[in-house]
Design a protein around this motif. Structure first.
Motif, PDB file in Angstrom:
ATOM      1  N   TRP A 212       0.848  -1.184   0.000  1.00 13.85           N
ATOM      2  CA  TRP A 212       0.000   0.000   0.000  1.00 13.85           C
ATOM      3  C   TRP A 212       0.892   1.245   0.000  1.00 13.85           C
ATOM      4  CZ3 TRP A 212      -5.025  -0.831  -0.678  1.00 13.85           C
ATOM      5  CH2 TRP A 212      -5.573  -2.062  -0.269  1.00 13.85           C
ATOM      6  N   ARG A 213       0.483   2.253  -0.754  1.00 10.35           N
ATOM      7  CA  ARG A 213       1.236   3.511  -0.756  1.00 10.35           C
ATOM      8  C   ARG A 213       0.318   4.616  -0.249  1.00 10.35           C
ATOM      9  NH1 ARG A 213       6.091   4.393  -2.369  1.00 10.35           N
ATOM     10  NH2 ARG A 213       6.837   6.522  -2.582  1.00 10.35           N
ATOM     11  N   VAL A 214       0.786   5.351   0.746  1.00  7.42           N
ATOM     12  CA  VAL A 214      -0.045   6.375   1.373  1.00  7.42           C
ATOM     13  C   VAL A 214       0.693   7.703   1.395  1.00  7.42           C
ATOM     14  CG1 VAL A 214      -1.204   4.667   2.820  1.00  7.42           C
ATOM     15  CG2 VAL A 214       0.767   5.906   3.724  1.00  7.42           C
ATOM     16  N   GLY A 215      -0.074   8.763   1.516  1.00 11.99           N
ATOM     17  CA  GLY A 215       0.498  10.097   1.577  1.00 11.99           C
ATOM     18  C   GLY A 215       0.457  10.660   2.988  1.00 11.99           C
ATOM     19  N   VAL A 216       1.442  11.497   3.315  1.00 16.59           N
ATOM     20  CA  VAL A 216       1.471  12.230   4.574  1.00 16.59           C
ATOM     21  C   VAL A 216       0.991  13.646   4.284  1.00 16.59           C
ATOM     22  CG1 VAL A 216       2.905  13.087   6.469  1.00 16.59           C
ATOM     23  CG2 VAL A 216       3.393  10.857   5.429  1.00 16.59           C
ATOM     24  N   GLN A 217      -0.072  14.059   4.931  1.00 12.56           N
ATOM     25  CA  GLN A 217      -0.689  15.342   4.620  1.00 12.56           C
ATOM     26  C   GLN A 217       0.253  16.514   4.867  1.00 12.56           C
ATOM     27  OE1 GLN A 217      -4.688  15.952   6.142  1.00 12.56           O
ATOM     28  NE2 GLN A 217      -4.298  18.140   6.415  1.00 12.56           N
ATOM     29  N   HIS A 218       0.255  17.449   3.926  1.00 12.03           N
ATOM     30  CA  HIS A 218       0.992  18.698   4.111  1.00 12.03           C
ATOM     31  C   HIS A 218       0.242  19.547   5.136  1.00 12.03           C
ATOM     32  CE1 HIS A 218       3.113  22.408   3.384  1.00 12.03           C
ATOM     33  NE2 HIS A 218       3.847  21.857   2.438  1.00 12.03           N
ATOM     34  N   PRO A 219       0.927  20.092   6.150  1.00 12.89           N
ATOM     35  CA  PRO A 219       0.205  20.830   7.191  1.00 12.89           C
ATOM     36  C   PRO A 219      -0.313  22.199   6.770  1.00 12.89           C
ATOM     37  CG  PRO A 219       2.559  20.894   7.605  1.00 12.89           C
ATOM     38  CD  PRO A 219       2.349  19.945   6.459  1.00 12.89           C
TER      39      PRO A 219
ATOM     40  N   LYS B 245      -0.878  22.936   3.076  1.00  6.91           N
ATOM     41  CA  LYS B 245      -1.365  22.907   1.702  1.00  6.91           C
ATOM     42  C   LYS B 245      -2.264  21.697   1.497  1.00  6.91           C
ATOM     43  CE  LYS B 245       2.910  24.931  -0.159  1.00  6.91           C
ATOM     44  NZ  LYS B 245       4.030  24.728  -1.122  1.00  6.91           N
ATOM     45  N   ALA B 246      -3.124  21.782   0.478  1.00  6.29           N
ATOM     46  CA  ALA B 246      -3.914  20.613   0.099  1.00  6.29           C
ATOM     47  C   ALA B 246      -2.989  19.569  -0.527  1.00  6.29           C
ATOM     48  CB  ALA B 246      -4.999  21.022  -0.899  1.00  6.29           C
ATOM     49  N   GLY B 247      -3.186  18.315  -0.167  1.00  5.52           N
ATOM     50  CA  GLY B 247      -2.371  17.252  -0.716  1.00  5.52           C
ATOM     51  C   GLY B 247      -1.301  16.788   0.247  1.00  5.52           C
ATOM     52  N   ALA B 248      -0.373  15.999  -0.260  1.00  8.54           N
ATOM     53  CA  ALA B 248       0.642  15.362   0.576  1.00  8.54           C
ATOM     54  C   ALA B 248       1.975  16.069   0.469  1.00  8.54           C
ATOM     55  CB  ALA B 248       0.794  13.895   0.193  1.00  8.54           C
TER      56      ALA B 248
ATOM     57  N   PHE C 180       9.526  12.670  -0.782  1.00 11.28           N
ATOM     58  CA  PHE C 180       8.912  13.983  -0.644  1.00 11.28           C
ATOM     59  C   PHE C 180       8.398  14.490  -1.983  1.00 11.28           C
ATOM     60  CE2 PHE C 180      11.143  13.653   3.300  1.00 11.28           C
ATOM     61  CZ  PHE C 180      10.344  14.353   4.196  1.00 11.28           C
ATOM     62  N   GLN C 181       7.227  15.114  -1.938  1.00 10.79           N
ATOM     63  CA  GLN C 181       6.569  15.612  -3.137  1.00 10.79           C
ATOM     64  C   GLN C 181       6.944  17.060  -3.439  1.00 10.79           C
ATOM     65  OE1 GLN C 181       4.821  13.058  -4.466  1.00 10.79           O
ATOM     66  NE2 GLN C 181       5.422  11.971  -2.619  1.00 10.79           N
ATOM     67  N   GLU C 182       7.467  17.767  -2.427  1.00  8.03           N
ATOM     68  CA  GLU C 182       7.727  19.188  -2.562  1.00  8.03           C
ATOM     69  C   GLU C 182       9.224  19.453  -2.564  1.00  8.03           C
ATOM     70  OE1 GLU C 182       6.630  23.314  -0.135  1.00  8.03           O
ATOM     71  OE2 GLU C 182       5.391  21.528   0.050  1.00  8.03           O
ATOM     72  N   LYS C 183       9.633  20.345  -3.452  1.00  5.61           N
ATOM     73  CA  LYS C 183      11.038  20.720  -3.528  1.00  5.61           C
ATOM     74  C   LYS C 183      11.288  21.983  -2.698  1.00  5.61           C
ATOM     75  CE  LYS C 183      11.712  18.706  -8.121  1.00  5.61           C
ATOM     76  NZ  LYS C 183      12.134  18.945  -9.532  1.00  5.61           N
ATOM     77  N   GLY C 184      12.558  22.194  -2.362  1.00  8.79           N
ATOM     78  CA  GLY C 184      12.927  23.399  -1.649  1.00  8.79           C
ATOM     79  C   GLY C 184      12.757  23.333  -0.153  1.00  8.79           C
ATOM     80  N   LEU C 185      12.449  22.154   0.383  1.00  9.10           N
ATOM     81  CA  LEU C 185      12.286  22.009   1.828  1.00  9.10           C
ATOM     82  C   LEU C 185      13.650  22.023   2.519  1.00  9.10           C
ATOM     83  CD1 LEU C 185       9.607  19.155   1.864  1.00  9.10           C
ATOM     84  CD2 LEU C 185       9.217  21.559   2.452  1.00  9.10           C
TER      85      LEU C 185
END
Length: 366
Positions: free
Chosen positions: A234-241, A243-246, A355-360
């Motif tokens: 199973w693949r799950v996402g960790v919610q962004h605190p 933004k909408a999405g993971a 991670f889905q977001e760059k620049g972290l």
């Protein structure tokens, strides 16, 4: 999410009495990770409900639709029963206990099923050094967080101080045979940080006894996996605190559970400061400086419960103490996002997350 201005431009509140469009979007986003790539020959059944004040998803793979529907309905019915039993302020077994605590040292017969729950919550509270403390229901109520539609308020500091000094603890609760009482009348139980995880463990145990080989159960971001989906994890996402999405995703293996505590679910803002529902028992005030904490718990009989509980002490401990607090609860894989959005994570968690977001900005700890 629905925001309303109450009385002042400086006063903002988040109210989520029912699933909002954003809540549904985020839940669906997590499940897209879970269901993407399922083998065409593997049937997947998915059902949603609203229990424990949040969105609940039950996904079962590899069963015929009629049987999957029957199993899912049983799980959701059990969740509804637990919700009513463990509700802190609506009529139920727990609220009746709270009424007795207020009259301590009166002794009353206990509902048998509550004894192991309270004893387990007490054990976990002791493990956390008291940072996880379900006995502080009066503080939670004082801040206005006990209600489907809460009224934001700035409590009288004197009332907060008095409750902190009263020092209600889980160890104040005493069982004598079929009777119970509290040594401290300040005790009022709120199992909101325990019940979802406990429900995950019960559901997982039930589905395994029924021969289910693949399932994913999600209660408001606390997720437990059973088996796989057609041979794939199973693949799950960790919610962004914020933004909408993971913000990240990972593969969740058989028996593993993941849970997140955040300041974005139930909160209000006053003079630009955010006050969330996670109260620090040491100060009586909402914890500050953290947006979210996520823990990944390995397979075990209490993985679901720990996924719910272990994130709270780390959230309250903050940037300086989160790692120690997570370790004390057995969470070697953990991540904290601070108030600036910087990411702190253990080496074990870093190996699992994509991670889905760059620049972290990242800070890895052993």
């Amino acid at each position: 999410m629905r925001r309303e201005t109450l009385g002042s431009a400086n006063f903002r509140v988040l109210l989520t009495p029912h699933p909002s469009p954003l809540t549904i979007l985020l839940t669906t986003f997590v499940l897209l990770f879970a269901l993407a790539g399922c083998a065409k020959e593997t049937p997947v059944y998915h059902e949603q409900s609203f229990v424990f004040g949040t969105m609940v998803d039950v996904t079962i793979a590899g069963e015929e639709p009629a049987r999957a529907r029957e199993l899912s309905s049983k799980v959701l019915a059990d969740f509804d029963y637990l919700h009513r039993t463990l509700h802190a302020w609506e009529p139920g077994a727990l609220s009746r206990m709270n009424a007795v605590f207020a009259q301590s040292p009166s002794k009353v017969a206990v509902v048998p099923g509550l004894v192991p729950i309270i004893q387990d919550a007490t054990r976990l509270s002791e493990m956390s050094g008291g940072l996880f403390n379900p006995a502080i229901g009066k503080l939670i109520k004082l801040w206005g967080f006990q209600g489907d539609e809460f009224t934001p308020q700035q409590p009288d500091p004197r009332e907060i101080k008095a409750l902190v000094q009263a020092n209600p603890r889980m160890t104040d609760i005493v069982f004598e045979g079929i009777l119970f009482y509290s040594k401290n009348p300040a005790v009022q139980l709120d199992l909101g940080g325990y019940a979802k995880g406990y429900a995950l463990d019960l559901a997982a145990e039930y589905l395994r006894t029924q021969g289910v080989k693949g399932a994913l159960i999600n209660i408001g971001g606390n997720i437990i996996a059973i088996g796989s989906r057609g041979g794939q994890p199973w693949r799950v996402g960790v919610q962004h605190p914020r933004k909408a999405g993971a913000i990240a995703s990972l593969e969740l293996h058989d028996g593993e559970a993941i849970g997140t505590s955040g300041d974005y679910q139930r909160y209000f803002e006053f003079d630009g400061k955010r006050y969330c529902h996670i109260i620090d028992p040491r100060t009586g005030y909402p914890a500050q400086g953290v947006q979210a904490v996520t823990v990944l718990i390995p397979k075990g009989s209490h993985a679901g419960t720990l996924s719910d509980v272990a994130s709270k002490p780390a959230f309250i401990a903050g940037v300086k103490g989160w790692r120690t607090a997570a370790q004390a609860m057995g969470a070697e894989s953990a991540m904290l996002i601070d108030e600036r959005g910087e990411v702190y994570l253990t080496a074990a968690m870093n190996k699992r997350l994509e991670f889905q977001e760059k620049g972290l900005v990242f800070h890895e700890v052993p």
